[in-house]
Design a protein around this motif. Structure first.
Motif, PDB file in Angstrom:
ATOM      1  N   LYS A  95       0.833  -1.204   0.000  1.00 52.62           N
ATOM      2  CA  LYS A  95       0.000   0.000   0.000  1.00 52.62           C
ATOM      3  C   LYS A  95       0.872   1.260   0.000  1.00 52.62           C
ATOM      4  O   LYS A  95       1.892   1.318   0.700  1.00 52.62           O
ATOM      5  CB  LYS A  95      -0.938  -0.012   1.212  1.00 52.62           C
ATOM      6  CG  LYS A  95      -1.892  -1.210   1.195  1.00 52.62           C
ATOM      7  CD  LYS A  95      -2.819  -1.213   2.401  1.00 52.62           C
ATOM      8  CE  LYS A  95      -3.756  -2.411   2.365  1.00 52.62           C
ATOM      9  NZ  LYS A  95      -4.702  -2.427   3.509  1.00 52.62           N
ATOM     10  N   VAL A  96       0.460   2.255  -0.765  1.00 52.12           N
ATOM     11  CA  VAL A  96       1.241   3.475  -0.909  1.00 52.12           C
ATOM     12  C   VAL A  96       0.350   4.711  -0.800  1.00 52.12           C
ATOM     13  O   VAL A  96      -0.870   4.636  -0.937  1.00 52.12           O
ATOM     14  CB  VAL A  96       1.980   3.511  -2.270  1.00 52.12           C
ATOM     15  CG1 VAL A  96       2.980   2.371  -2.382  1.00 52.12           C
ATOM     16  CG2 VAL A  96       0.994   3.477  -3.429  1.00 52.12           C
ATOM     17  N   SER A  97       0.993   5.841  -0.573  1.00 50.52           N
ATOM     18  CA  SER A  97       0.335   7.135  -0.720  1.00 50.52           C
ATOM     19  C   SER A  97       0.712   7.746  -2.064  1.00 50.52           C
ATOM     20  O   SER A  97      -0.123   8.310  -2.761  1.00 50.52           O
ATOM     21  CB  SER A  97       0.716   8.074   0.421  1.00 50.52           C
ATOM     22  OG  SER A  97       2.127   8.108   0.590  1.00 50.52           O
ATOM     23  N   TRP A  98       1.977   7.630  -2.425  1.00 48.51           N
ATOM     24  CA  TRP A  98       2.453   7.970  -3.760  1.00 48.51           C
ATOM     25  C   TRP A  98       3.857   7.385  -3.909  1.00 48.51           C
ATOM     26  O   TRP A  98       4.476   6.942  -2.941  1.00 48.51           O
ATOM     27  CB  TRP A  98       2.470   9.476  -3.998  1.00 48.51           C
ATOM     28  CG  TRP A  98       3.521  10.236  -3.246  1.00 48.51           C
ATOM     29  CD1 TRP A  98       4.828  10.416  -3.594  1.00 48.51           C
ATOM     30  CD2 TRP A  98       3.361  10.900  -1.995  1.00 48.51           C
ATOM     31  NE1 TRP A  98       5.486  11.146  -2.648  1.00 48.51           N
ATOM     32  CE2 TRP A  98       4.600  11.481  -1.661  1.00 48.51           C
ATOM     33  CE3 TRP A  98       2.263  11.097  -1.133  1.00 48.51           C
ATOM     34  CZ2 TRP A  98       4.799  12.196  -0.490  1.00 48.51           C
ATOM     35  CZ3 TRP A  98       2.466  11.825   0.017  1.00 48.51           C
ATOM     36  CH2 TRP A  98       3.710  12.358   0.336  1.00 48.51           C
ATOM     37  N   ILE A  99       4.340   7.388  -5.144  1.00 40.70           N
ATOM     38  CA  ILE A  99       5.662   6.860  -5.456  1.00 40.70           C
ATOM     39  C   ILE A  99       6.340   7.848  -6.393  1.00 40.70           C
ATOM     40  O   ILE A  99       5.737   8.302  -7.371  1.00 40.70           O
ATOM     41  CB  ILE A  99       5.570   5.487  -6.143  1.00 40.70           C
ATOM     42  CG1 ILE A  99       4.802   4.490  -5.277  1.00 40.70           C
ATOM     43  CG2 ILE A  99       6.967   4.942  -6.465  1.00 40.70           C
ATOM     44  CD1 ILE A  99       4.495   3.189  -5.977  1.00 40.70           C
ATOM     45  N   GLY A 100       7.584   8.154  -6.134  1.00 36.24           N
ATOM     46  CA  GLY A 100       8.303   9.075  -6.994  1.00 36.24           C
ATOM     47  C   GLY A 100       9.302   8.370  -7.894  1.00 36.24           C
ATOM     48  O   GLY A 100       9.954   7.417  -7.472  1.00 36.24           O
ATOM     49  N   GLY A 101       9.412   8.834  -9.123  1.00 34.13           N
ATOM     50  CA  GLY A 101      10.520   8.436  -9.983  1.00 34.13           C
ATOM     51  C   GLY A 101      10.261   7.355 -10.995  1.00 34.13           C
ATOM     52  O   GLY A 101      10.845   7.371 -12.083  1.00 34.13           O
ATOM     53  N   CYS A 102       9.403   6.385 -10.677  1.00 31.81           N
ATOM     54  CA  CYS A 102       9.232   5.229 -11.558  1.00 31.81           C
ATOM     55  C   CYS A 102       7.848   4.626 -11.332  1.00 31.81           C
ATOM     56  O   CYS A 102       7.671   3.769 -10.467  1.00 31.81           O
ATOM     57  CB  CYS A 102      10.323   4.200 -11.277  1.00 31.81           C
ATOM     58  SG  CYS A 102      10.206   2.693 -12.270  1.00 31.81           S
ATOM     59  N   VAL A 103       6.871   5.067 -12.113  1.00 31.14           N
ATOM     60  CA  VAL A 103       5.483   4.647 -11.924  1.00 31.14           C
ATOM     61  C   VAL A 103       4.887   4.208 -13.251  1.00 31.14           C
ATOM     62  O   VAL A 103       4.918   4.956 -14.239  1.00 31.14           O
ATOM     63  CB  VAL A 103       4.630   5.778 -11.321  1.00 31.14           C
ATOM     64  CG1 VAL A 103       3.189   5.320 -11.123  1.00 31.14           C
ATOM     65  CG2 VAL A 103       5.226   6.242  -9.999  1.00 31.14           C
ATOM     66  N   LEU A 104       4.348   2.998 -13.277  1.00 33.19           N
ATOM     67  CA  LEU A 104       3.698   2.445 -14.462  1.00 33.19           C
ATOM     68  C   LEU A 104       2.189   2.584 -14.308  1.00 33.19           C
ATOM     69  O   LEU A 104       1.592   2.014 -13.391  1.00 33.19           O
ATOM     70  CB  LEU A 104       4.066   0.970 -14.645  1.00 33.19           C
ATOM     71  CG  LEU A 104       3.496   0.279 -15.881  1.00 33.19           C
ATOM     72  CD1 LEU A 104       4.144   0.811 -17.160  1.00 33.19           C
ATOM     73  CD2 LEU A 104       3.674  -1.240 -15.787  1.00 33.19           C
ATOM     74  N   TYR A 105       1.576   3.355 -15.213  1.00 35.76           N
ATOM     75  CA  TYR A 105       0.140   3.596 -15.173  1.00 35.76           C
ATOM     76  C   TYR A 105      -0.581   2.798 -16.251  1.00 35.76           C
ATOM     77  O   TYR A 105      -0.053   2.594 -17.353  1.00 35.76           O
ATOM     78  CB  TYR A 105      -0.175   5.075 -15.447  1.00 35.76           C
ATOM     79  CG  TYR A 105       0.318   6.068 -14.435  1.00 35.76           C
ATOM     80  CD1 TYR A 105      -0.488   6.444 -13.358  1.00 35.76           C
ATOM     81  CD2 TYR A 105       1.566   6.658 -14.566  1.00 35.76           C
ATOM     82  CE1 TYR A 105      -0.051   7.392 -12.438  1.00 35.76           C
ATOM     83  CE2 TYR A 105       2.011   7.608 -13.644  1.00 35.76           C
ATOM     84  CZ  TYR A 105       1.201   7.966 -12.585  1.00 35.76           C
ATOM     85  OH  TYR A 105       1.634   8.907 -11.685  1.00 35.76           O
ATOM     86  N   ASP A 106      -1.799   2.399 -15.946  1.00 32.09           N
ATOM     87  CA  ASP A 106      -2.751   2.050 -16.993  1.00 32.09           C
ATOM     88  C   ASP A 106      -3.146   3.381 -17.636  1.00 32.09           C
ATOM     89  O   ASP A 106      -3.745   4.232 -16.985  1.00 32.09           O
ATOM     90  CB  ASP A 106      -3.962   1.350 -16.380  1.00 32.09           C
ATOM     91  CG  ASP A 106      -4.986   0.918 -17.412  1.00 32.09           C
ATOM     92  OD1 ASP A 106      -5.466   1.792 -18.173  1.00 32.09           O
ATOM     93  OD2 ASP A 106      -5.346  -0.263 -17.451  1.00 32.09           O
TER      94      ASP A 106
END
Length: 292
Positions: free
Chosen positions: A206-217
């Protein structure tokens, strides 16, 4: 001599691929070369595309011989690469909105220009997003200069998803917001070492946000507003990735993926004017729009 580099065209690049990697960059030729080298070594996701959008003050970073060689290596290995310039600068969110508009892929990886991906990282992210079916997954970046700085008090914020992620409304002042404390320094690397996962295994947390490397639909990101809020924030801002992820989390859910194969180059930031947090502006607008 390093021969002229074909930048490609948006018309030739835009296609119905599985993944496009979107990289904004400015004044970082060495870092960009390292980032592209990590992409060139990825396996298991054939034919992914790469877009580099440059906002350097002088010559574009992709013109540097090292970065240009990595562009050629990617193309040689079957990956379309589009090289663009986005000037004048109108802020981080506008830059990401522009990059997003270049892609028609099913998934888009928003990758910062100072992140090296270890081999297999992209395949693991794609596998996770496909299986989880949420709005995004990401690899928080490790700062290896902190590898001996163990912070057990941060590890309590690690919580795995049991089953598929569900939509969550994450806001400041909540326990969910504090999940971000798991990502600085090398905290996540230490958590990973304690879990001792077998080869090939991964976990969603579980996260609040992630910086730097995020794969989105991509469709789910667009459905959540993408980065279109750029028109509502002044040019000198940060936190545009947080604003987008909070919106996707609320509508479609999201997760971090462990182990992370993303490593921060720990170079000085090129974003020196950070007068406004974009996510604060977006949340304030949402609160103002709520009925009294």
């Amino acid at each position: 001599m390093n021969r002229p580099l074909d930048p490609g065209t948006p018309e030739r690049f835009r296609a119905d691929r599985l993944v496009d990697v979107l990289i904004p960059t400015r004044n970082r030729p060495a870092e960009l070369a390292v980032t592209l080298s990590g992409l060139a070594a990825q396996e298991g996701v054939p034919g992914f595309g790469v877009v580099v959008s440059d906002q350097s003050d002088g010559e574009p970073a992709f013109a540097h011989p090292a970065a240009a060689t990595m562009v050629r290596a990617l193309r040689h290995r079957g990956h379309p690469v589009l090289l663009t310039r986005r000037l004048p600068r109108r802020g981080l969110a506008e830059h990401r909105a522009y990059l997003l508009a270049t892609s028609a892929a099913r998934y888009v990886l928003c990758l910062d220009d100072d992140v090296w991906l270890e081999p297999g990282a992209l395949h693991r992210l794609v596998t996770a997003l496909t299986e989880l079916g949420c709005g995004f997954v990401g690899n928080a970046v490790h700062g290896l200069s902190y590898v001996d700085d163990v912070r057990p008090e941060s590890h309590v914020h690690y919580e795995e998803w049991q089953g598929r992620p569900v939509p969550e409304r994450v806001r400041p002042g909540t326990p969910e917001w504090d999940r971000a404390q798991i990502h600085p320094a090398a905290n996540l690397l230490h958590v990973t070492q304690k879990l001792a996962l077998p080869p090939g295994a991964w976990r969603a947390y579980k996260v609040s946000w992630i910086g730097g490397c995020v794969l989105y639909d991509r469709e789910k990101l667009v459905d959540s507003g993408g980065f279109d809020f750029w028109r509502r924030v002044q040019e000198k801002h940060q936190g545009e990735d947080v604003a987008a992820q909070l919106a996707v989390l609320e509508r479609h859910g999201g997760a971090g993926v462990l182990p992370s194969g993303a490593y921060h180059l720990e170079s000085p930031t090129t974003v020196t004017d950070r007068d406004v947090e974009a996510w604060e502006v977006v949340l304030a607008d949402e609160d103002a729009a709520q009925p009294a």
